[in-house]
Design a protein around this motif. Structure first.
Motif, PDB file in Angstrom:
ATOM      1  N   ARG A 150       2.896   1.632  -3.357  1.00 37.81           N
ATOM      2  CA  ARG A 150       2.110   2.146  -4.487  1.00 37.81           C
ATOM      3  C   ARG A 150       1.778   3.630  -4.316  1.00 37.81           C
ATOM      4  NH1 ARG A 150      -2.093  -2.553  -6.563  1.00 37.81           N
ATOM      5  NH2 ARG A 150      -0.499  -4.137  -6.990  1.00 37.81           N
ATOM      6  N   THR A 154      -6.947  -0.657  -2.161  1.00 37.27           N
ATOM      7  CA  THR A 154      -7.756  -1.352  -3.150  1.00 37.27           C
ATOM      8  C   THR A 154      -8.581  -2.440  -2.449  1.00 37.27           C
ATOM      9  OG1 THR A 154      -6.047  -2.988  -3.600  1.00 37.27           O
ATOM     10  CG2 THR A 154      -5.987  -0.951  -4.895  1.00 37.27           C
ATOM     11  N   LEU A 155      -9.558  -2.977  -3.160  1.00 37.77           N
ATOM     12  CA  LEU A 155     -10.380  -4.052  -2.596  1.00 37.77           C
ATOM     13  C   LEU A 155      -9.515  -5.246  -2.220  1.00 37.77           C
ATOM     14  CD1 LEU A 155     -13.149  -5.236  -1.895  1.00 37.77           C
ATOM     15  CD2 LEU A 155     -13.339  -5.991  -4.279  1.00 37.77           C
ATOM     16  N   LYS A 156      -8.566  -5.581  -3.073  1.00 36.52           N
ATOM     17  CA  LYS A 156      -7.670  -6.710  -2.794  1.00 36.52           C
ATOM     18  C   LYS A 156      -6.880  -6.461  -1.513  1.00 36.52           C
ATOM     19  CE  LYS A 156      -3.508  -7.129  -4.139  1.00 36.52           C
ATOM     20  NZ  LYS A 156      -2.243  -7.199  -4.886  1.00 36.52           N
ATOM     21  N   GLN A 157      -6.350  -5.251  -1.370  1.00 37.76           N
ATOM     22  CA  GLN A 157      -5.557  -4.929  -0.182  1.00 37.76           C
ATOM     23  C   GLN A 157      -6.408  -4.955   1.084  1.00 37.76           C
ATOM     24  OE1 GLN A 157      -4.043  -1.159  -1.493  1.00 37.76           O
ATOM     25  NE2 GLN A 157      -2.179  -2.035  -2.369  1.00 37.76           N
ATOM     26  N   ARG A 158      -7.658  -4.479   0.981  1.00 38.17           N
ATOM     27  CA  ARG A 158      -8.532  -4.499   2.156  1.00 38.17           C
ATOM     28  C   ARG A 158      -8.853  -5.934   2.574  1.00 38.17           C
ATOM     29  NH1 ARG A 158     -11.117  -0.046  -0.453  1.00 38.17           N
ATOM     30  NH2 ARG A 158     -12.809  -1.377  -1.203  1.00 38.17           N
ATOM     31  N   PHE A 166       0.828  -1.208   0.000  1.00 39.54           N
ATOM     32  CA  PHE A 166       0.000   0.000   0.000  1.00 39.54           C
ATOM     33  C   PHE A 166       0.865   1.262   0.000  1.00 39.54           C
ATOM     34  CE2 PHE A 166      -2.938   2.808   2.709  1.00 39.54           C
ATOM     35  CZ  PHE A 166      -3.595   3.301   1.585  1.00 39.54           C
ATOM     36  N   LYS A 201      -5.777   8.628  -0.911  1.00 34.95           N
ATOM     37  CA  LYS A 201      -5.726   7.360  -1.648  1.00 34.95           C
ATOM     38  C   LYS A 201      -6.155   6.244  -0.705  1.00 34.95           C
ATOM     39  CE  LYS A 201      -2.476   4.203  -3.971  1.00 34.95           C
ATOM     40  NZ  LYS A 201      -3.249   4.049  -5.221  1.00 34.95           N
ATOM     41  N   GLU A 202      -7.149   5.471  -1.114  1.00 35.15           N
ATOM     42  CA  GLU A 202      -7.653   4.372  -0.300  1.00 35.15           C
ATOM     43  C   GLU A 202      -6.997   3.053  -0.729  1.00 35.15           C
ATOM     44  OE1 GLU A 202      -9.600   4.842   2.160  1.00 35.15           O
ATOM     45  OE2 GLU A 202     -10.326   6.890   1.790  1.00 35.15           O
TER      46      GLU A 202
END
Length: 442
Positions: free
Chosen positions: A56, A240-244, A53, A237-238
């Motif tokens: 990136r 990503t769905l994968k990271q969450r 995270f 910046k949030e």
């Protein structure tokens, strides 16, 4: 004449094309250089997901030529390997990095202290704390390895040297920064400011950026730059769905629950072959659990305890061990859950509430299944030949001793122990092939 007109049209076409490009280019061009401050929020355990995270975010800030990257940090600590990767990326970043421990009541302990010290600007909100960065053997081959005193000394010296290097290059108090590593000392925001471990104490993000604006900072390569943040827009910046999803799975409590539910689903599939759905769900849950446990400092002896617990539950359900096997399974699962992840950081261990909340229901379910088995064994068989024994019927012919009886809704050949008159009531003693042996009801 025609050539002149053609040349005029060609010139006009080119002129229009140039004008169109000039008008449309700003719509597709990258943002103006240094127009924004990119912000991310790191909240939780420092793990490889956190490393990805932050990495990136640094790449995006560099690509957009942002003025700075703001990391709002609150963490109890995390994995040493992931922390090193994050620190290295921050130190090598061409974009200045601001680490802000916030909001009030938050902390940046252990791995968080390393990340805070690696920043170009280290800041904290009121009523926050940092430090306690004594190194531990986390993420180095599992939690079953015993670290001797020599190895502990090497790990501590390595972490202390890393901290001295970071603090010296950033112009901070080297001795105090090292004390957080060697003595596991924690600092409040005021103590950190007075000991020159941070540069700013700010109540909120707006106050922080105002305090940084126009401030000279020393980059890790020794050069000094002045941050001009006036008029900057903070762009968040949030993950990503994968990271969450991966961050959620990395929670030891979640990994333990996934593994337990996966084992239960596989057991249901083995007991009901062909159901398919429990098997698929169980396999996926176990694989996700192993993904997290492979990264976390897992004690494989504790994993074996959980497997033993399931064996005890299965044996209890199969052989009805009067609750002794089920009780042993509950204890084994509870202890296995508590010891599953070996970490000095409480947030990186399975909580006793979670371990108990998983172990007890499994025990209750097992005892319930056992009670069904015992009840079924106690009940008389109601079908087949065994279901006929003890039934009361009526003689349709004289039994002397052979004849016919009507019992259980059917007409049977019967043989009586003594002569029975037609219409008398008889009771079935046993079934011999297609003949019922009966006796008169007195």
């Amino acid at each position: 004449m025609e050539q002149t007109m053609f040349g005029t049209r060609l010139y006009a076409t080119r002129l229009l094309r140039s004008a169109a490009i000039a008008l449309l280019l700003p719509l597709f061009a990258a943002p103006a250089a240094g127009s924004d401050v990119l912000k991310i929020v790191v909240d939780g355990i420092i793990s490889p997901v956190t490393d990805e995270f932050i990495g990136r975010a640094l790449d995006e800030a560099k690509a957009r030529n942002d003025k700075a990257l703001l990391i709002e940090l609150r963490t109890p600590g995390g994995l040493i390997d992931a922390t090193r990767e994050i620190v290295n990326k921050i130190l090598a970043s061409p974009v200045p990095v601001i680490v802000y421990v916030a909001p009030s009541g938050s902390s940046a302990a252990s791995a968080g202290f390393f990340i805070l010290q690696a920043a170009d600007i280290a800041a904290m909100a009121p009523a926050t704390n940092t430090g306690a960065a004594h190194p531990v053997m986390i993420g180095a081959g599992g939690g079953d390895e015993k670290v001797d005193d020599v190895m502990k000394g090497k790990i501590e010296s390595d972490a202390a040297a890393m901290m001295r290097s970071i603090a010296a290059k950033r112009g901070r108090n080297v001795a105090e920064a090292e004390s957080a590593v060697r003595q596991s000392i924690s600092f409040t925001e005021q103590e950190a400011l007075e000991k020159k471990l941070i540069e700013i104490v700010a109540a909120d993000e707006k106050a922080l950026l105002a305090a940084i604006d126009g401030r000279p900072i020393r980059r890790f390569d020794g050069t000094e730059v002045v941050l001009d943040l006036a008029g900057s827009v903070v762009r968040t910046k949030e993950m990503t769905l994968k990271q969450r999803i991966l961050s959620f799975i990395m929670d030891p409590n979640v990994a333990f629950i996934l593994f337990s539910l996966g084992m239960l689903a596989l057991w249901a599939e083995f007991n009901n072959p062909g159901a398919i759905l429990p098997g698929v769900v169980g396999l996926i849950a176990i694989l996700l659990a192993f993904f997290a446990l492979n990264i976390l400092p897992t004690r494989f002896a504790a994993l074996a305890l959980i497997l033993v617990a399931f064996i005890l539950f299965i044996l209890e359900a199969k052989y009805a061990g009067n609750g002794i096997l089920a009780a042993g399974g509950v204890v084994a699962m509870f202890l296995g859950g508590l010891l599953l992840v070996d970490s000095p950081v409480p947030e990186m261990r399975v909580s006793w509430i979670t371990a108990l909340a998983v172990a007890l229901p499994f025990g209750i379910i097992t005892v319930f299944l056992v009670s069904l088995v015992v009840r079924a064994r106690a009940n008389q068989v109601q079908t087949g030949e065994q279901g006929m024994v003890g039934e009361i019927g009526v003689a349709r012919t004289d039994l002397s001793p052979h004849g016919k009886i009507f019992v259980h809704g059917e007409l049977w050949d019967a043989v009586a122990t003594e002569n029975v008159e037609q219409g008398a009531r008889v009771q079935v003693r046993r079934i011999d092939g297609l003949t019922a042996e009966v006796e008169p009801v007195r």
